[in-house]
Design a protein around this motif. Structure first.
Motif, PDB file in Angstrom:
ATOM      1  N   ASP A   1      35.749  43.896  29.052  1.00 50.63           N
ATOM      2  CA  ASP A   1      35.281  42.524  29.216  1.00 50.63           C
ATOM      3  C   ASP A   1      34.527  42.411  30.541  1.00 50.63           C
ATOM      4  OD1 ASP A   1      34.973  39.778  29.633  1.00 50.63           O
ATOM      5  OD2 ASP A   1      36.898  39.286  28.707  1.00 50.63           O
ATOM      6  N   LYS A   2      33.333  41.861  30.501  1.00 56.81           N
ATOM      7  CA  LYS A   2      32.532  41.715  31.721  1.00 56.81           C
ATOM      8  C   LYS A   2      33.222  40.817  32.754  1.00 56.81           C
ATOM      9  CE  LYS A   2      28.585  43.960  30.991  1.00 56.81           C
ATOM     10  NZ  LYS A   2      27.394  43.199  30.582  1.00 56.81           N
ATOM     11  N   ASN A   3      34.113  39.955  32.282  1.00 60.34           N
ATOM     12  CA  ASN A   3      34.800  39.021  33.185  1.00 60.34           C
ATOM     13  C   ASN A   3      36.161  39.529  33.639  1.00 60.34           C
ATOM     14  OD1 ASN A   3      32.717  37.008  33.032  1.00 60.34           O
ATOM     15  ND2 ASN A   3      33.477  36.507  30.972  1.00 60.34           N
ATOM     16  N   ILE A   4      36.408  40.799  33.430  1.00 60.11           N
ATOM     17  CA  ILE A   4      37.691  41.367  33.830  1.00 60.11           C
ATOM     18  C   ILE A   4      37.910  41.149  35.334  1.00 60.11           C
ATOM     19  CG2 ILE A   4      36.764  43.681  34.330  1.00 60.11           C
ATOM     20  CD1 ILE A   4      39.290  44.804  32.934  1.00 60.11           C
ATOM     21  N   LYS A   5      39.152  40.886  35.710  1.00 59.59           N
ATOM     22  CA  LYS A   5      39.453  40.513  37.101  1.00 59.59           C
ATOM     23  C   LYS A   5      39.950  41.680  37.952  1.00 59.59           C
ATOM     24  CE  LYS A   5      38.433  36.208  36.404  1.00 59.59           C
ATOM     25  NZ  LYS A   5      37.155  35.678  36.969  1.00 59.59           N
TER      26      LYS A   5
ATOM     27  N   PHE B   1      30.932  46.019  38.094  1.00 56.24           N
ATOM     28  CA  PHE B   1      31.874  44.898  38.005  1.00 56.24           C
ATOM     29  C   PHE B   1      32.049  44.273  39.398  1.00 56.24           C
ATOM     30  CE2 PHE B   1      32.924  47.820  34.571  1.00 56.24           C
ATOM     31  CZ  PHE B   1      33.029  46.970  33.466  1.00 56.24           C
TER      32      PHE B   1
ATOM     33  N   ASN C   1      32.504  41.313  40.456  1.00 63.73           N
ATOM     34  CA  ASN C   1      33.456  40.208  40.615  1.00 63.73           C
ATOM     35  C   ASN C   1      34.899  40.624  40.363  1.00 63.73           C
ATOM     36  OD1 ASN C   1      31.331  38.366  41.159  1.00 63.73           O
ATOM     37  ND2 ASN C   1      30.929  38.194  38.953  1.00 63.73           N
ATOM     38  N   ALA C   2      35.086  41.888  40.024  1.00 68.00           N
ATOM     39  CA  ALA C   2      36.444  42.378  39.758  1.00 68.00           C
ATOM     40  C   ALA C   2      37.027  43.026  41.010  1.00 68.00           C
ATOM     41  CB  ALA C   2      36.428  43.370  38.608  1.00 68.00           C
TER      42      ALA C   2
ATOM     43  N   GLU D   1      44.336  45.083  34.871  1.00 71.97           N
ATOM     44  CA  GLU D   1      44.165  44.769  33.455  1.00 71.97           C
ATOM     45  C   GLU D   1      43.861  46.021  32.641  1.00 71.97           C
ATOM     46  OE1 GLU D   1      41.747  41.134  32.661  1.00 71.97           O
ATOM     47  OE2 GLU D   1      41.710  40.990  34.849  1.00 71.97           O
TER      48      GLU D   1
END
Length: 875
Positions: A386-390, A427, A429-430, A603
């Motif tokens: 997922d591109k929004n993975i944290k 990534f 933002n992760a 994650e």
């Protein structure tokens, strides 16, 4: 009348122009054969012999410069300064992309010409790794995953190797009708694929069927289709004769059946193995060796045994006519490359140096790295992420190792993106948690302390390195530098230790001031090939008296925090090769629980492990469990990595295994410990970006395996032929080996590779169901992309000769990589050539068309259960 006048003027002008050349051989307008004969007649015997070795001697009176024939370009120009580094050859094979492979080697040869143009302009001569003659590609068959040099090949299949090998040759040699851009070289001829440790004495014995159906097809293709200009004979013997003086291979097949008119060059110092009892020991002395190799059409020697050709002449073992036969082929190479012509006559000389490491070439390195990646497993569609993975945990010994990505026989890129760096960039933002976790094969955890060195009191970071062109540290050093990154020097494969340093009789003094960052044991590790002494504050800590001690040794030294120590390593070369490795580190047991605790909240866990070119490669000095001499004795993942993977699985988080390797591994016991398996090979300078692109789904993986991944070593060895006197890895018989002869299901099949798209194959239609011998057919295969995403599939066609128990189970005979858009169906037309129905015939002692019934298989893999088939009859 006007035509007559024009003709006379043309002849007069041409004659006048020719008079400007001191000798006819200098006139580029004369036929090449005429130029060769002129130059041959001008050379003395000594001058001829001087030009028959890789370090070709100058002939000043004829204004012929010295020339180094030895150069490398396996996956980019190697050992010659900055160059674009593409994926290792095994990774290039995994692309199954012939047009892009050709394009890659066109770029490599552009960089090669640009480097040659620059070096020749500056020095009016070329030394080793500066010339136009590249000893590439390696088209040996990767018959066994234990072979360390298998990474240099295009895999286990003769057809895939042939097609990619021909593309590499055409890309290197260019398409000019008069001048070759560079020379390519088909190596190592023939029946050569390890073991590394006994290659100088090993005698390969196989059936004629295996010889003609497995080991020779790629060489034949490069000679007859690729017009390869050089062929390198191998170190080992075949049927009792060393390959570089082998009558069957060189005289009967290469020069006889195939009518090859190019050069044969020996592997480096292979001729020295002839007369040494500890190796082949087939010849009494150097002069007999030189004469026999020459008579068996080895034209150019990499080495110095041909210095004895004068003695061979004096003894009546050869005549000057024998010399001339080889010299004609050597001189033809000079003229083919335009090396004796005016610079303006050869348009390849206009390639500017700016092409080296250019933007376009960097983009191609990334493209090939992307296309080489094989998605081998993807349970529950863990990938793409997922591109929004944290939070992502990146673990493993290869995650932040840019040197590993370059493979062997590599160049030096201007920059390298590690897999860790690629993930961080992809990534942004992760939160990225990085833990090395373990070494590749060492069961202990090392923390390097090299950064604690300065070259001298209050000096710059690193260690001072001084090289001498004698082995006694006499006179002034010929090269002095400060090494800021780590001490690793070797001359294996002919690598120069540093500019100005000789190949033999060298010595090195490596020194620095070390400041300990803690109180306790500091580990100093010296790994050298010859005599060395390690001193700390002038006190001898360790010494080796000779090349008998060939493995790394660790020396723990108790030190005090904050205290400075003068460290000095002295190395003296006595043998043929130099290997100097020196490390300083803190050593602690691997704390699996600590690693697990640090990554438990991520994650997803991306484990980046596998092997390293520091463990597998050419005739290496390696001391690690499961490895010997550059080869593997086990095909399992190193034990410490298996343990680490098992601990990561206990977190309950998805685990993605990014495998970096040059060979197949037996991963059956590890399969339960990861959800996805991504094979990144040794992906070159842009491997990190490519891996991140696939993980994020910005690139849809399309690579396919060029080798079989067996479940374990037992599955391979149990299936091998028991008829050979050699067993296991040393057995060259093909029975039970590779997908072509394997009857069991492997862990991952040759040709396997998943995609984020889904493809289905319809029923194929053949242009004919019955054909005559020497006739081609076309098969049309409908392929549908049933997914919502555009993707590329490699359509593969295999042929089986029915009712022939000695024939392969199936053999790849055609393939094409195609882009198919979402929900689209494409009819893919593939030609199955007449060569597809040729097998060994004892009466003909060659491959001939065999009538009978055939099964044609097709699909996106070689796995039986995933293939469709149709029947065909050859009359």
């Amino acid at each position: 009348m006007n035509k007559i006048i024009v003709t006379i003027l043309f002849v007069v002008c041409a004659f006048s122009f020719a008079q400007n050349y001191k000798y006819p051989f200098r006139n580029p307008d004369l036929p090449v054969e005429q130029r060769i004969e002129n130059l041959l007649g001008l050379l003395t015997v000594d001058e001829k012999i001087g030009m028959m070795m890789d370090n070709s001697k100058a002939v000043p009176r004829l204004e012929i410069s010295a020339y180094g024939w030895w150069n490398e370009a396996l996956h980019g120009v190697a050992r010659a300064g900055t160059a674009t580094v593409f994926p290792q050859a095994i990774g290039l094979a995994a692309t199954w992309d012939v047009p892009e492979h050709l394009k890659t080697f066109e770029m490599i040869s552009d960089e090669a010409r640009a480097k040659y143009n620059k070096s020749f302009d500056e020095a009016s001569k070329t030394g080793r790794y500066e010339g136009l003659t590249f000893w590439t590609p390696n088209i040996n068959i990767f018959r066994d995953p234990r072979w360390g040099r298998g990474q240099e090949t295009y895999g286990e299949d003769p057809y895939l190797t042939s097609v990619l090998g021909v593309a590499a040759v055409k890309g290197l040699q260019g398409n000019d009708p008069k001048y070759f851009k560079t020379h390519a070289c088909a190596k190592h001829f023939a029946v050569h694929s390890g073991p590394e440790w006994n290659r100088h004495s090993y005698n390969a014995e196989i059936s004629k069927r295996d010889l003609y159906e497995t080991y020779l097809p790629a060489f034949k293709a490069l000679v007859l289709e690729g017009n390869v200009r050089e062929v390198m004979c191998a170190y080992n013997a075949f049927d009792g004769q060393p390959c570089c003086a082998n009558n069957t291979l060189l005289n009967e097949i290469l020069r006889g059946k195939w009518k090859y008119n190019g050069m044969v060059v020996s592997d480096c110092w292979a001729l020295a193995d002839f007369y040494q009892e500890k190796y082949h020991g087939t010849h009494p002395d150097e002069k007999t060796t030189a004469a026999d190799a020459l008579k068996h059409s080895t034209d150019l020697e990499c080495g110095d045994t041909y210095n004895n050709l004068n003695k061979s002449l004096a003894s009546g073992l050869i005549t000057e006519k024998d010399l001339d036969i080889s010299m004609r082929r050597i001189l033809k190479g000079w003229f083919e490359l335009g090396m004796l012509d005016p610079k303006s006559a050869v348009h390849w000389n206009n390639i500017p140096y700016s092409t080296v490491d250019s933007k376009e070439h960097k983009e191609q390195a990334l493209k090939m790295a992307q296309r080489s990646i094989v998605l081998m497993k993807n349970e529950k569609n863990v990938l793409p992420l997922d591109k929004n993975i944290k939070k992502i945990a990146v673990v493993g010994p290869n995650a932040d190792d840019g040197i590993m990505q370059l493979g062997n026989y590599n160049g030096t890129p201007s920059s390298t993106v590690t897999i860790l760096s690629g993930i961080k960039t992809k990534f942004p933002n992760a939160e990225i948690i990085y833990e090395k976790g373990s070494e590749v094969a060492d069961p202990s955890s090392r923390t390097s302390l090299y950064q604690n060195f300065v070259s001298q009191k209050n000096g710059e970071k690193g260690m001072k390195v001084e090289f001498f062109n004698n082995n006694e540290f006499k006179e002034k050093p010929v090269n002095t530098s400060v090494n800021k990154t780590g001490i690793t020097y070797n001359s294996f494969g002919g690598t120069q230790l540093a500019p100005g340093v000789a190949r033999e009789n060298t010595s090195a003094r490596i020194s620095g001031v070390f400041k300990s960052s803690y109180s306790g044991e500091v580990i100093f590790s010296a790994s050298t090939s010859d005599i060395y002494t390690l001193l700390i504050d002038g006190k001898e800590i360790a010494t080796r008296k000779g090349p008998d001690a060939r493995h790394p040794s660790e020396f723990p030294v108790k030190m005090e925090k904050g205290k400075e120590y003068l460290v000095e390593l002295r190395h003296s070369q006595k043998g043929k090769y130099v290997s100097i490795g020196f490390e300083v580190y803190r050593k602690d047991p691997v704390n699996f629980n600590s690693v697990k605790e640090k990554v438990k909240d991520a994650e997803v866990i991306v484990f980046v492990g596998g092997l390293s070119p520091s463990l597998e490669g050419e005739e290496m000095l390696v001391n690690a469990e499961g490895f010997k001499g550059g080869d593997k004795t086990s095909i399992e993942l190193p034990k410490v990595q298996r343990q680490l993977l098992a601990e990561l699985r206990k977190t309950g988080k998805p685990v993605v295994f990014v495998l970096c390797t040059g060979s197949a591994l037996g991963l059956q016991q590890d399969e339960k410990n990861y959800d996805a398996l991504l094979n990144a090979w040794y992906g070159g300078q842009s491997s990190g970006t490519a891996v991140a692109d696939v993980l994020a789904g910005d690139y849809n993986p399309s690579g396919k395996l060029p080798v079989t991944f067996y479940k374990n070593l037992e599955q391979l060895d149990n299936a091998l032929s028991k008829t050979s006197k050699h067993q296991g890895f040393e057995n060259y018989d093909m029975k039970g080996r590779t997908y072509r002869y394997m009857t069991e299901d492997p862990l991952y099949a040759f040709g396997h590779g998943l995609s984020y798209s889904k493809f289905t194959f319809g029923n194929a239609k053949s242009s004919k169901n019955s054909i005559s011998p020497n006739e081609n057919i076309t098969i049309t295969i409908p392929v549908t992309n049933t997914s919502e995403r555009d993707g590329e599939e490699v359509v593969q066609v295999y042929v089986k000769r029915n009712n022939d128990p000695l024939a392969p189970v199936k053999t790849l005979r055609a393939f094409e990589k195609v882009l198919i858009k979402a929900k689209e169906t494409k009819d893919i037309q593939l030609k199955i050539s007449e060569e597809s129905f040729k097998f060994y015939d004892e009466k003909a002692d060659d491959l001939v068309s065999k009538p009978g019934d055939y099964t044609v298989f097709y699909g996106g893999t070689s796995k039986n259960s995933d293939l469709k088939s149709t029947q065909l009859k050859v009359k």
